[in-house]
Design a protein around this motif. Structure first.
Motif, PDB file in Angstrom:
ATOM      1  N   PRO A 553       0.828  -1.211   0.000  1.00 27.95           N
ATOM      2  CA  PRO A 553       0.000   0.000   0.000  1.00 27.95           C
ATOM      3  C   PRO A 553       0.865   1.265   0.000  1.00 27.95           C
ATOM      4  O   PRO A 553       1.793   1.396   0.800  1.00 27.95           O
ATOM      5  N   ALA A 558      -3.050   4.499  -3.787  1.00 30.47           N
ATOM      6  CA  ALA A 558      -4.390   4.778  -3.278  1.00 30.47           C
ATOM      7  C   ALA A 558      -4.950   6.046  -3.924  1.00 30.47           C
ATOM      8  O   ALA A 558      -6.154   6.124  -4.250  1.00 30.47           O
ATOM      9  N   ARG A 576     -12.921   6.155   0.233  1.00 37.92           N
ATOM     10  CA  ARG A 576     -12.095   5.124   0.903  1.00 37.92           C
ATOM     11  C   ARG A 576     -10.637   5.217   0.454  1.00 37.92           C
ATOM     12  O   ARG A 576      -9.724   5.166   1.273  1.00 37.92           O
ATOM     13  N   HIS A 577     -10.437   5.352  -0.847  1.00 37.84           N
ATOM     14  CA  HIS A 577      -9.058   5.386  -1.363  1.00 37.84           C
ATOM     15  C   HIS A 577      -8.331   6.650  -0.903  1.00 37.84           C
ATOM     16  O   HIS A 577      -7.155   6.597  -0.515  1.00 37.84           O
ATOM     17  N   GLN A 580      -7.319   6.320   2.678  1.00 37.76           N
ATOM     18  CA  GLN A 580      -6.125   5.483   2.812  1.00 37.76           C
ATOM     19  C   GLN A 580      -4.876   6.269   2.417  1.00 37.76           C
ATOM     20  O   GLN A 580      -3.846   6.211   3.097  1.00 37.76           O
TER      21      GLN A 580
END
Length: 592
Positions: A553, A558, A576-577, A580
């Motif tokens: 990650p 992201a 959400r991305h 992150q």
């Protein structure tokens, strides 16, 4: 002097006492100590060397430097068998888990340069094709197919490493070999052989388990001077074939020929027995070569009346008049009469069948498969690049020949009773992602070989690499890679150029090849994602970035996923991305 003095043996002094003889027990003890001392000393030295010289015995597998949780074949492994070569060929760098997962399905592929995929980059190997098929039919398993093919080796190498392979808990072993039996390292006709025959070779290989022996071997090598490096110096002159061929006239049926057959059968049977004892399935492929389009090699003995060249001419004449049966028999005879033994004789396939039957192995009809897919049933230039190495299509066919009996074997059937996830053969072949760059690399390697002995007479050789001038960037990168430059860097350089020219789809194809080569690393997938975005393939880019982000990650991955979600109006996914990304890079103001 008195008689008494003379009787005492002196001249007047006291008599010397006679030593008491050792008892039988003490004599045995002293003898045992005298005999055991050098053995104890040897074992002590061996123990110290094992502690201080971990790699001294050239282990088969070593830790992968960039991933300590994985193992790879030792890059120095072939030094076991190349007794006078500074830079012997190396195996593929294909990682597998040091601790086999509970759901692991592990296969090893053993063999020579054809198993290694020569002359193509790694993505052409038949083992990777097999791996893709197994991942489809065994989706719940962690599939590993590890290629241990090494150029210029033969059955001696496979017999030498088989116990180490078994120790890695394979679920199956695939074996395709035979063409290097005479000229491969330690073969009966090789420059890398040992005097004294097969028994000496087996003793030599067993002794290499001892650090003391390896220390002596290295010491002797230093005293003799630096080992030859003709393989490493191949860039402008001798090919590996020239380097390895010692006895260049091994006549069909003579002593050297018979010793090669016996060597092949003995080593193959040993490998099969060891795997049978360990309960590991072995699949052995018959060997095939270029019959129709590879004339006998360039030595005078092949030109003798009734020799290989005459048989080849008769076979071509039979083919021209439409008599395919006579043509096939003639081409086989020409190959078997060729005194330069770079192609396995037909007798080897009978050996493979005998060994498979005797030791419960599966016979894989590679030769028969190639014949079925060849004009008039005679393999030639449609499936082979030169004498034994398949074309890209030929490697796909080699993979299919192994896949079919593997999927039918109980070792797969009990895990995947249904084959409904299996895709078409053409799909697997296409998704090797071989590009024009990869094909040009192979073409340059073959052109280099074709202008050297044994393909041409020694007095007609040319230096292809010293005279060739590349036509464009792709050709230049391919030419450099064919001489040993980094394949990965060539792919990256060409992809970068194509992106700069607006050919993003072409760049993406190069990146796909890198992804296939290193599926567990995020960087190629990140590059692929960017290229696919530039090519307008948002769905493909999303998949590439998602997989890269799952591997490692990052805020950049992201963020890219968030932007793509925004573009398709998926606000929840975008949030959400971006969350992150912000968590991974809280101080990145532009991202926020």
């Amino acid at each position: 002097m008195s008689r008494a003095s003379r009787a005492r043996g002196g001249t007047g002094g006291a008599a010397r006492p006679t030593p008491a003889p050792l008892s039988r027990g003490r004599r045995i003890a002293f003898t045992a100590v005298a005999l055991l001392f050098p053995v104890i000393l040897l074992l002590l030295v061996e123990g110290l060397l094992r502690l201080a010289w971990q790699g001294g015995a050239i282990p088969v597998f070593v830790e992968r430097p960039e991933r300590p949780s994985e193992r790879i074949a030792n890059p120095r492994l072939a030094a076991r068998w190349f007794v006078a070569e500074a830079a012997p060929p190396a195996p593929q760098r294909e990682g597998f888990a040091a601790a086999k997962p509970a759901n692991g399905f592990r296969v090893f592929a053993l063999g020579e340069s054809s198993t290694a995929g020569f002359p193509y980059p790694r993505n052409a190997t038949f083992s990777r094709y097999v791996a893709e098929v197994l991942r489809d039919v065994l989706p719940a398993d962690s599939v590993e197919v590890v290629n241990l093919g090494i150029a210029a080796t033969n059955s001696h190498a496979m017999a030498d490493i088989i116990d180490d392979v078994i120790a890695q808990q394979p679920d199956a072993v695939l074996l395709y070999a035979g063409h290097n039996e005479y000229y491969g390292a330690l073969g009966v006709g090789s420059t890398q052989s040992l005097p004294g025959g097969d028994a000496v070779v087996r003793t030599f290989l067993r002794l290499q388990r001892w650090r003391v022996f390896m220390a002596v071997r290295q010491g002797v090598g230093r005293m003799r001077g630096s080992p030859t490096s003709s393989i490493a110096a191949d860039s402008a002159t001798a090919s590996l074939m020239e380097v390895m061929a010692g006895n260049r006239a091994i006549v069909h049926g003579d002593d050297a020929y018979r010793r090669g057959v016996a060597q092949f059968e003995r080593n193959l049977a040993y490998v099969a027995r060891r795997l049978q004892s360990a309960g590991v399935p072995l699949l052995i492929g018959s060997v095939e070569s270029n019959l129709a389009d590879q004339p006998p090699f360039a030595v005078a003995a092949n030109d003798a009346p009734g020799g290989a060249r005459a048989a080849f001419a008769d076979a071509r004449a039979a083919l021209a008049r439409g008599d395919s049966a006579a043509a096939h028999a003639g081409f086989v005879r020409a190959r078997d009469l060729d005194v330069v033994r770079f192609r396995a004789p037909g007798e080897f396939n009978a050996v493979i069948q005998r060994v498979a039957q005797a030791h419960g192995a599966t016979y894989v009809p590679v030769a028969e498969t190639f014949a079925r897919h060849s004009p008039a049933g005679i393999p030639g230039g449609t499936l082979f690049l030169e004498h034994v190495h398949p074309t890209a299509e030929g490697y796909a066919l080699l993979a299919q020949a192994f896949v079919e009996p593997l999927l039918a074997h109980d070792v797969v059937r009990r895990r995947a009773p249904a084959m409904n996830r299996l895709r078409g053969w053409d799909t697997y072949a296409d998704e090797r992602w071989l590009t024009e760059l990869d094909l040009q690399i192979a073409a340059h390697v073959v052109a280099t070989l074709a202008q050297r002995w044994p393909f041409v007479a020694a007095d007609r050789q040319r230096d292809y690499r010293g005279t060739y001038r590349p036509a464009d960037l792709r050709d230049s990168l391919a030419f450099d890679a064919s001489r040993g430059a980094s394949w990965e860097r060539a792919k990256l350089a060409l992809a970068h150029d194509r992106l700069a020219r607006g050919a993003a789809a072409e760049a993406a194809r190069e990146y796909r090849g890198l992804v296939r080569d290193a599926p567990g690393f995020p960087e190629p997938r990140e590059l692929l994602g960017a290229a696919l975005l530039a090519a307008g393939d948002a769905a493909g880019a999303d998949t590439a970035y998602r997989t890269a982000n799952a591997i490692r990650p990052t805020a950049a991955n992201a963020g890219a996923l968030g932007e793509m979600a925004m573009n398709r109006r998926d606000a929840a996914a975008a949030a959400r991305h971006f969350q992150q990304a912000a968590a991974l890079a809280p101080g990145d103001a532009p991202l926020l």
